[in-house]
Design an enzyme around this catalytic site. Structure first.
Site, PDB file in Angstrom:
ATOM      1  N   CYS A  43      -2.926   4.140   0.840  1.00 19.84           N
ATOM      2  CA  CYS A  43      -1.942   4.797  -0.016  1.00 19.84           C
ATOM      3  C   CYS A  43      -1.942   6.315   0.161  1.00 19.84           C
ATOM      4  O   CYS A  43      -0.920   6.916   0.479  1.00 19.84           O
ATOM      5  CB  CYS A  43      -2.225   4.420  -1.471  1.00 19.84           C
ATOM      6  N   ILE A  52       8.944  -0.667   3.879  1.00 23.03           N
ATOM      7  CA  ILE A  52       8.425   0.399   4.744  1.00 23.03           C
ATOM      8  C   ILE A  52       9.440   0.742   5.836  1.00 23.03           C
ATOM      9  O   ILE A  52       9.745   1.918   6.081  1.00 23.03           O
ATOM     10  CB  ILE A  52       7.055  -0.009   5.334  1.00 23.03           C
ATOM     11  N   VAL A  99      14.138 -10.695  16.719  1.00 19.58           N
ATOM     12  CA  VAL A  99      13.688 -10.043  17.956  1.00 19.58           C
ATOM     13  C   VAL A  99      12.853 -11.045  18.755  1.00 19.58           C
ATOM     14  O   VAL A  99      11.921 -11.654  18.235  1.00 19.58           O
ATOM     15  CB  VAL A  99      12.868  -8.769  17.642  1.00 19.58           C
ATOM     16  N   ARG A 105       1.933  -7.027   6.667  1.00 20.84           N
ATOM     17  CA  ARG A 105       0.557  -6.546   6.725  1.00 20.84           C
ATOM     18  C   ARG A 105      -0.374  -7.751   6.797  1.00 20.84           C
ATOM     19  O   ARG A 105       0.025  -8.872   6.485  1.00 20.84           O
ATOM     20  CB  ARG A 105       0.241  -5.745   5.449  1.00 20.84           C
ATOM     21  N   ASP A 132      -4.478  -5.149  -1.801  1.00 21.28           N
ATOM     22  CA  ASP A 132      -3.747  -5.806  -0.714  1.00 21.28           C
ATOM     23  C   ASP A 132      -4.486  -7.007  -0.139  1.00 21.28           C
ATOM     24  O   ASP A 132      -3.855  -7.940   0.345  1.00 21.28           O
ATOM     25  CB  ASP A 132      -3.500  -4.796   0.429  1.00 21.28           C
ATOM     26  N   HIS A 154      21.180  14.155 -23.489  1.00 14.56           N
ATOM     27  CA  HIS A 154      22.374  14.420 -22.695  1.00 14.56           C
ATOM     28  C   HIS A 154      22.343  15.842 -22.157  1.00 14.56           C
ATOM     29  O   HIS A 154      21.958  16.751 -22.898  1.00 14.56           O
ATOM     30  CB  HIS A 154      23.636  14.249 -23.561  1.00 14.56           C
TER      31      HIS A 154
HETATM   32  C1  LIG Z   1       3.744   3.311   5.134  1.00 19.61           C
HETATM   33  C2  LIG Z   1       3.354   2.744   3.780  1.00 19.61           C
HETATM   34  C3  LIG Z   1       3.989   3.213   2.640  1.00 19.61           C
HETATM   35  C4  LIG Z   1       3.641   2.708   1.388  1.00 19.61           C
HETATM   36  N1  LIG Z   1       4.276   3.188   0.282  1.00 19.61           N
HETATM   37  C5  LIG Z   1       3.949   2.712  -0.940  1.00 19.61           C
HETATM   38  C6  LIG Z   1       4.557   3.228  -2.113  1.00 19.61           C
HETATM   39  O1  LIG Z   1       5.427   4.110  -2.065  1.00 19.61           O
HETATM   40  N2  LIG Z   1       4.183   2.720  -3.309  1.00 19.61           N
HETATM   41  C7  LIG Z   1       3.238   1.739  -3.411  1.00 19.61           C
HETATM   42  O2  LIG Z   1       2.924   1.316  -4.535  1.00 19.61           O
HETATM   43  N3  LIG Z   1       2.643   1.236  -2.313  1.00 19.61           N
HETATM   44  C8  LIG Z   1       2.967   1.691  -1.082  1.00 19.61           C
HETATM   45  N4  LIG Z   1       2.327   1.207   0.024  1.00 19.61           N
HETATM   46  C9  LIG Z   1       1.331   0.133  -0.145  1.00 19.61           C
HETATM   47  C10 LIG Z   1      -0.014   0.719  -0.613  1.00 19.61           C
HETATM   48  O3  LIG Z   1      -0.435   1.712   0.292  1.00 19.61           O
HETATM   49  C11 LIG Z   1      -1.042  -0.390  -0.711  1.00 19.61           C
HETATM   50  O4  LIG Z   1      -0.543  -1.421  -1.528  1.00 19.61           O
HETATM   51  C12 LIG Z   1      -2.346   0.130  -1.304  1.00 19.61           C
HETATM   52  O5  LIG Z   1      -2.879   1.173  -0.521  1.00 19.61           O
HETATM   53  C13 LIG Z   1      -3.362  -1.005  -1.388  1.00 19.61           C
HETATM   54  O6  LIG Z   1      -4.533  -0.513  -1.917  1.00 19.61           O
HETATM   55  P1  LIG Z   1      -5.954  -1.179  -1.626  1.00 19.61           P
HETATM   56  O7  LIG Z   1      -6.935  -0.433  -2.449  1.00 19.61           O
HETATM   57  O8  LIG Z   1      -5.851  -2.644  -1.806  1.00 19.61           O
HETATM   58  O9  LIG Z   1      -6.228  -0.981  -0.069  1.00 19.61           O
HETATM   59  P2  LIG Z   1      -6.158   0.280   0.893  1.00 19.61           P
HETATM   60  O10 LIG Z   1      -5.421   1.395   0.306  1.00 19.61           O
HETATM   61  O11 LIG Z   1      -5.692  -0.272   2.206  1.00 19.61           O
HETATM   62  O12 LIG Z   1      -7.675   0.737   1.006  1.00 19.61           O
HETATM   63  C14 LIG Z   1      -8.632  -0.071   1.596  1.00 19.61           C
HETATM   64  C15 LIG Z   1      -9.757   0.813   2.085  1.00 19.61           C
HETATM   65  O13 LIG Z   1     -10.873  -0.017   2.461  1.00 19.61           O
HETATM   66  C16 LIG Z   1     -11.519   0.576   3.564  1.00 19.61           C
HETATM   67  N5  LIG Z   1     -12.296  -0.491   4.214  1.00 19.61           N
HETATM   68  C17 LIG Z   1     -11.835  -1.667   4.711  1.00 19.61           C
HETATM   69  N6  LIG Z   1     -12.860  -2.413   5.161  1.00 19.61           N
HETATM   70  C18 LIG Z   1     -14.005  -1.704   4.945  1.00 19.61           C
HETATM   71  C19 LIG Z   1     -15.389  -1.935   5.173  1.00 19.61           C
HETATM   72  N7  LIG Z   1     -15.820  -3.085   5.712  1.00 19.61           N
HETATM   73  N8  LIG Z   1     -16.272  -0.972   4.826  1.00 19.61           N
HETATM   74  C20 LIG Z   1     -15.862   0.191   4.263  1.00 19.61           C
HETATM   75  N9  LIG Z   1     -14.558   0.458   4.013  1.00 19.61           N
HETATM   76  C21 LIG Z   1     -13.641  -0.474   4.336  1.00 19.61           C
HETATM   77  C22 LIG Z   1     -10.373   1.120   4.399  1.00 19.61           C
HETATM   78  O14 LIG Z   1     -10.816   2.168   5.249  1.00 19.61           O
HETATM   79  C23 LIG Z   1      -9.401   1.627   3.322  1.00 19.61           C
HETATM   80  O15 LIG Z   1      -9.594   2.996   3.051  1.00 19.61           O
HETATM   81  C24 LIG Z   1       2.648   1.706   1.282  1.00 19.61           C
HETATM   82  C25 LIG Z   1       2.002   1.243   2.434  1.00 19.61           C
HETATM   83  C26 LIG Z   1       2.340   1.753   3.662  1.00 19.61           C
HETATM   84  C27 LIG Z   1       1.624   1.245   4.906  1.00 19.61           C
END
Ligand SMILES: Cc1cc2nc3c(=O)[nH]c(=O)nc-3n(C[C@H](O)[C@H](O)[C@H](O)COP(=O)(O)OP(=O)(O)OC[C@H]3O[C@@H](n4cnc5c(N)ncnc54)[C@H](O)[C@@H]3O)c2cc1C
Length: 456
Positions: free
Chosen positions: A41, A178, A231, A265, A302, A434
């Site tokens: 994020c 995205i 595609v 993803r 995620d 307003h």
């Molecule tokens: C281009 C893009 C735009 C987006 N825009 C939005 C938006 O506008 N609004 C929104 O709500 N969501 C958006 N998202 C989605 C959002 O980024 C994700 O839903 C969110 O980041 C998920 O959070 P998370 O904590 O599950 O995982 P992540 O943010 O993916 O974090 C997981 C972390 O775990 C770490 N990790 C993984 N395995 C290990 C390991 N074995 N040891 C140590 N560290 C590890 C990784 O390095 C990472 O930093 C977007 C995503 C993308 C790709």
């Protein structure tokens, strides 16, 4: 001593929020992140894209400034400077998260975690034992098994965020959230953008009126939107690509300098394989308390494959932490707002019209146009509408779908009303200032009540 009440793997919006909440609840907490806190994020997702979206909005407005009596000559983006701004915002936020974690007493380990047993993991040469584990490892770009799609020069969102120039043309494979956000950004930057989507609509999970309005707007802005196109191959031809696709049995192709693949993803599960948890379609299976198939192991964000949004990951993180602390917290996914930062912007919460009708509800579905709102006209933002879905018997608000300027901000009102089981009357009785765009929400409520003031 390396024994913790809670170990959290992954420092994204799921993991870091879970860590802060765990520490607040008095649990000894360690967060292990192999890259930078903030996760996808803050580093390569929501925040860097929204910084570029702002640049696109500025260009969008400047191109129309002349109509307002403001003379500007040839505005254009300088990509290295735009990238510097984006990196500055990202660093400020990730630094802030690091500070908050430390101040809350969370131990941070900057290394890859590998789980070695149900109560132990290793990270950066240390062995850590834990009572409870929260897996918050997130997701990565999925590359489908289509010939040529694995070429090293084909871009994912991560690489496109770091591109140092505006390509002459860009084909985006996948018209989801995205893909559409990048289409708006690069179109405003002066690139010829084509979106290729396999389904009949772009952003197909949205209310159909919203996805059609977005496709219409994008076409008007010069983006080529090709839906119902699958595609089948991507061919590299010198420094550019031919994207081959099938549309209604016919083979067609598009030529472009760059290609972005944004078709979904996949869960990050490296390092946690030894736990042998239950999975569903490649994602870790969890219950509403965010527990996995093992009582003391939780998964959030995620990697659970529920709704892949940052605010969902954070809410799940709080839920997991509170359950570990002995509270009885549960997730509900009915009222999650979902926003798309395209031009025009989209904000959506609750049922779409199609879903409400499928459930056999006596549906009221009404749309109030931005063009009938004084503030929208004053801002030069007359395109868009607020669509309200209500129950015809009770007037209960079931859903709200907005396309237009600042839709992502406006949607919070509908989410709050729905949280309190509110009705369209409740929206009407709330006096809206307003002139504001928020009046479009109250006017849509009036339409649903059959007594509109500023439209017929
Ligand atoms: C281009 C893009 C735009 C987006 N825009 C939005 C938006 O506008 N609004 C929104 O709500 N969501 C958006 N998202 C989605 C959002 O980024 C994700 O839903 C969110 O980041 C998920 O959070 P998370 O904590 O599950 O995982 P992540 O943010 O993916 O974090 C997981 C972390 O775990 C770490 N990790 C993984 N395995 C290990 C390991 N074995 N040891 C140590 N560290 C590890 C990784 O390095 C990472 O930093 C977007 C995503 C993308 C790709």
């Amino acid at each position: 001593m390396n024994q913790y009440n809670v170990a959290i793997i992954g420092g994204g919006p799921g993991g870091y929020v879970a860590a802060i909440r765990s520490a607040q609840l008095g649990l000894k907490t360690v967060l292990i992140e192999e890259f930078k806190v903030g996760g996808t994020c803050l580093n390569i997702g929501c925040i860097p894209t929204k910084t570029l979206v702002k640049n696109a909005e500025i260009l969008h407005d400047l191109k129309r400034a002349k109509e307002r009596g403001i003379e500007v000559s040839q505005p254009k983006v300088n990509m290295p400077k735009a990238a510097r701004m984006k990196d500055m915002v990202v660093n400020q936020l990730t630094g802030g998260v690091q500070f908050l974690l430390q101040k809350n007493g969370v131990t941070i380990i900057n290394a890859r975690a590998r789980v070695v047993s149900d109560h132990a993991l290793t990270a950066g040469g240390e062995e850590i034992t834990f009572d409870n584990l929260i897996i918050a490892t997130g997701s990565s770009n999925f590359i489908p098994p289509v010939p040529g799609m694995d070429d090293k020069d084909i871009l994912t969102s991560t690489e496109l965020l770091d591109i140092d120039h505006v390509p002459e043309s860009l084909t985006i494979i996948g018209g989801g959230v995205i893909g559409c956000e990048f289409a708006s950004i690069f179109n405003e930057f002066g690139c010829k953008v084509t979106i290729v989507e396999m389904m009949a609509d772009i952003v197909p999970n949205m209310d159909r009126d919203i996805s059609s309005a977005l496709a219409f707007s994008m076409n008007q802005e010069g983006i080529a939107v090709k839906t119902g196109c699958k595609v089948t191959e991507v061919r590299k031809t010198g420094d550019s690509f031919d994207i081959i696709m099938e549309e209604g049995g016919e083979i067609k192709s598009v030529h472009s300098e760059e290609v972005l693949v944004s078709v979904g993803r996949k869960a990050n599960t490296a390092g946690i394989e030894s736990l042998e948890l239950e999975y569903e379609k490649g994602y870790i299976k969890t219950d509403h308390h965010m527990r996995t198939s093992k009582e003391h192991i939780y998964a959030i964000g995620d990697v659970t494959g529920r709704i892949q949004l940052a605010h969902v990951a954070s809410a799940q993180g709080v839920t997991a932490a509170e359950n570990i602390a002995g509270k009885d917290a549960a997730m509900s996914y009915d009222l999650v707002p979902s926003c798309i930062f395209t031009i025009p912007e989209i904000g959506s919460v609750g049922m779409t019209e199609e879903q409400a009708r499928k459930e056999g509800i006596q549906v009221i579905a009404k749309k109030f146009p931005y063009s009938a709102c004084g503030k929208a006209l004053a801002m030069g933002a007359p395109d868009g509408f607020v669509k309200i879905i209500a129950d015809g018997e009770t007037n209960k608000l079931l859903g709200c779908h907005i396309i237009g300027h600042t839709a992502a901000e406006l949607i919070s009102e509908a989410a709050a009303v729905m949280h309190f089981d509110g009705t369209v009357e409740d929206i009407d009785k709330t006096i809206h200032a307003h002139p504001t765009l928020s009046e479009t929400v109250s006017e849509a409520a009036l339409l649903a009540l059959g007594r509109p003031i500023h439209t017929l």
